[in-house]
Write an enzyme that holds these catalytic residues in place. Structure first.
Site, PDB file in Angstrom:
ATOM      1  N   HIS A 131       0.877  -1.072   0.003  1.00 32.41           N
ATOM      2  CA  HIS A 131      -0.108   0.129   0.090  1.00 32.41           C
ATOM      3  C   HIS A 131       0.798   1.332  -0.051  1.00 32.41           C
ATOM      4  CE1 HIS A 131      -4.393  -0.144   0.164  1.00 32.41           C
ATOM      5  NE2 HIS A 131      -4.364   1.152   0.696  1.00 32.41           N
ATOM      6  N   GLY A 136      -5.348   5.233  -4.414  1.00 32.68           N
ATOM      7  CA  GLY A 136      -5.020   4.634  -5.852  1.00 32.68           C
ATOM      8  C   GLY A 136      -4.495   3.225  -5.825  1.00 32.68           C
ATOM      9  N   ASN A 137      -4.084   2.808  -4.718  1.00 29.25           N
ATOM     10  CA  ASN A 137      -3.195   1.557  -4.706  1.00 29.25           C
ATOM     11  C   ASN A 137      -3.869   0.405  -5.400  1.00 29.25           C
ATOM     12  OD1 ASN A 137      -0.977   2.101  -2.345  1.00 29.25           O
ATOM     13  ND2 ASN A 137      -2.682   3.082  -1.565  1.00 29.25           N
ATOM     14  N   ARG A 190      -6.162   0.092  -7.750  1.00 33.13           N
ATOM     15  CA  ARG A 190      -6.284   0.258  -9.097  1.00 33.13           C
ATOM     16  C   ARG A 190      -4.968   0.225  -9.814  1.00 33.13           C
ATOM     17  NH1 ARG A 190     -10.939   4.827  -9.096  1.00 33.13           N
ATOM     18  NH2 ARG A 190     -10.301   5.074  -7.010  1.00 33.13           N
ATOM     19  N   THR A 191      -4.058   0.847  -9.093  1.00 36.98           N
ATOM     20  CA  THR A 191      -2.757   0.956  -9.452  1.00 36.98           C
ATOM     21  C   THR A 191      -2.148  -0.773  -9.925  1.00 36.98           C
ATOM     22  OG1 THR A 191      -2.018   3.134  -8.906  1.00 36.98           O
ATOM     23  CG2 THR A 191       0.052   1.541  -9.277  1.00 36.98           C
ATOM     24  N   SER A 192      -2.283  -1.469  -8.493  1.00 37.01           N
ATOM     25  CA  SER A 192      -2.061  -3.059  -8.557  1.00 37.01           C
ATOM     26  C   SER A 192      -2.696  -3.621  -9.559  1.00 37.01           C
ATOM     27  CB  SER A 192      -2.272  -3.419  -7.226  1.00 37.01           C
ATOM     28  OG  SER A 192      -1.827  -2.655  -6.208  1.00 37.01           O
ATOM     29  N   ARG A 193      -3.960  -3.376  -9.974  1.00 36.83           N
ATOM     30  CA  ARG A 193      -4.632  -4.076 -11.105  1.00 36.83           C
ATOM     31  C   ARG A 193      -3.820  -3.826 -12.341  1.00 36.83           C
ATOM     32  NH1 ARG A 193      -9.375  -3.210  -7.742  1.00 36.83           N
ATOM     33  NH2 ARG A 193      -9.896  -0.971  -9.015  1.00 36.83           N
ATOM     34  N   TYR A 244     -13.162 -10.961  -4.300  1.00 32.19           N
ATOM     35  CA  TYR A 244     -12.120 -10.224  -4.642  1.00 32.19           C
ATOM     36  C   TYR A 244     -11.539  -9.853  -3.083  1.00 32.19           C
ATOM     37  CZ  TYR A 244      -8.874  -6.653  -6.539  1.00 32.19           C
ATOM     38  OH  TYR A 244      -7.976  -5.659  -6.903  1.00 32.19           O
TER      39      TYR A 244
END
Length: 349
Positions: free
Chosen positions: A274, A279-280, A282-285, A312
């Site tokens: 994290h 925006g963690n 969304r960025t990870s996806r 999820y």
């Protein structure tokens, strides 16, 4: 290793002074590394590999070889000791390698069969299909995070430049930013640009652009909590180090494990650190899907409906709090399988 460092530095057009400044060490050390009169530490090797874009495995093997030779020199028992050490390392490696569950093995086999089938239909692919599926990905990804725009409204904002009455400026920016982030990861894939810290920060910068401009593309400086989760992310002073470990893990494993497992692992590891104020996930996806695209798969589009979102998040929390990633990796694999099936049904008609 000394020539490896020098050649990589010159290829990037950097002076020893510039490398030293970027790494925060003395210029004389860089010169000594390149001359072989001084050996870098493990951390310095990792940072040099990232900065100079040297394959981590290649430089680590060279570094370890020199370290071993330095330690044992011409000792009469050196060769025998190395043979015994090799046997021990192989034994440890086998005992620590996690076997995939039968369910996951079966699912990965089905996915690879679907990918092979998709490859035979690639000539029927079109920009219009990709555009429509990218729009769906933006819609679903934002819906997971609470964005209330419909698919049609998301389309109007992105492709028509319209403003939707009753929707916040943030929701508009989330749609526009995410669509641009998809274009960015596809560009990285087409240009065969490897995944480094710079790329992850650039993805995050796009996600938060205009929303939290002061935090976009920067690691957080404060502690955060994850709403609805019992998991507590690391303290801010640990983020940079955790991200360093994150990229080391990637470089070490990117050619060793199945791409679906690799992508799921990178998603889970990044969101667990994290590293950003917002925006963690969304960025990870997006990082996960960049890896999938790089390996010839397609975007795994996790749906934003209640049941999908709960499965999820629950599988993600199990991975974070119980150190059991099986359900999460299975969930990602199943999502990729369903995405492939739908893609094939569209272009294979």
């Amino acid at each position: 290793m000394k020539m490896l460092l020098k050649n990589a530095r010159e290829k990037k057009g950097l002076k020893t002074r510039e490398v030293a400044q970027l790494l925060g060490i003395d210029q004389a050390l860089i010169s000594k590394f390149e001359s072989g009169s001084r050996k870098p530490t493990r951390d310095q090797v990792i940072k040099l590999a990232s900065l100079l874009e040297i394959d981590l495995e290649t430089i680590m093997v060279a570094w370890l070889k020199e370290k071993i030779l330095y330690e044992i020199g011409q000792d009469e028992f050196a060769l025998k000791a190395l043979i015994i050490a090799e046997q021990e390392i192989r034994h440890q490696s086998k005992s620590t390698t996690k076997k995939l569950s039968l369910a996951l093995q079966k699912l990965l086999h089905e996915i690879d069969n679907l990918k092979a089938k998709l490859d035979t239909f690639r000539q029927y692919d079109s920009y219009r299909i990709a555009q429509a599926l990218d729009l769906e990905y933006t819609f679903e990804s934002n819906r997971i995070e609470g964005n209330t725009m419909t698919l049609r409204e998301t389309d109007l904002v992105i492709n028509e430049g319209l403003t939707i009455s009753g929707k916040s400026m943030r929701e508009h920016l989330e749609a526009i930013n995410h669509q641009e982030a998809i274009a960015f990861i596809k560009d990285l894939m087409q240009k065969n640009i490897p995944l480094h810290e710079r790329e992850v920060l650039a993805i995050h910068n796009l996600i938060l652009r205009g929303i939290h401009p002061q935090d976009a593309g920067r690691y957080r400086k404060v502690q955060v909590m994850i709403k609805g989760s019992t998991y507590m992310p690391p303290q801010p002073y640990m983020v940079a180090k955790e991200m360093e470990v994150f990229f080391i893990w990637y470089e070490t494993n990117k050619n060793k494990i199945h791409p679906i497992v690799l992508a799921a692992e990178m998603h889970e590891r990044l969101v667990t650190i994290h590293p950003f104020i917002d925006g963690n996930v969304r960025t990870s996806r997006l990082v996960m899907n960049l890896i999938l695209l790089q390996h010839g798969y397609i975007i795994a589009n996790i749906k934003g409906d209640y049941d999908s979102k709960m499965q999820y998040y629950q599988s993600l929390e199990t991975a974070q709090t119980k150190n059991n990633k099986d359900d999460f990796i299975l969930f990602i694999a199943q999502t990729e399988k369903e995405s492939l099936e739908r893609y094939i049904s569209i272009i294979g008609q």
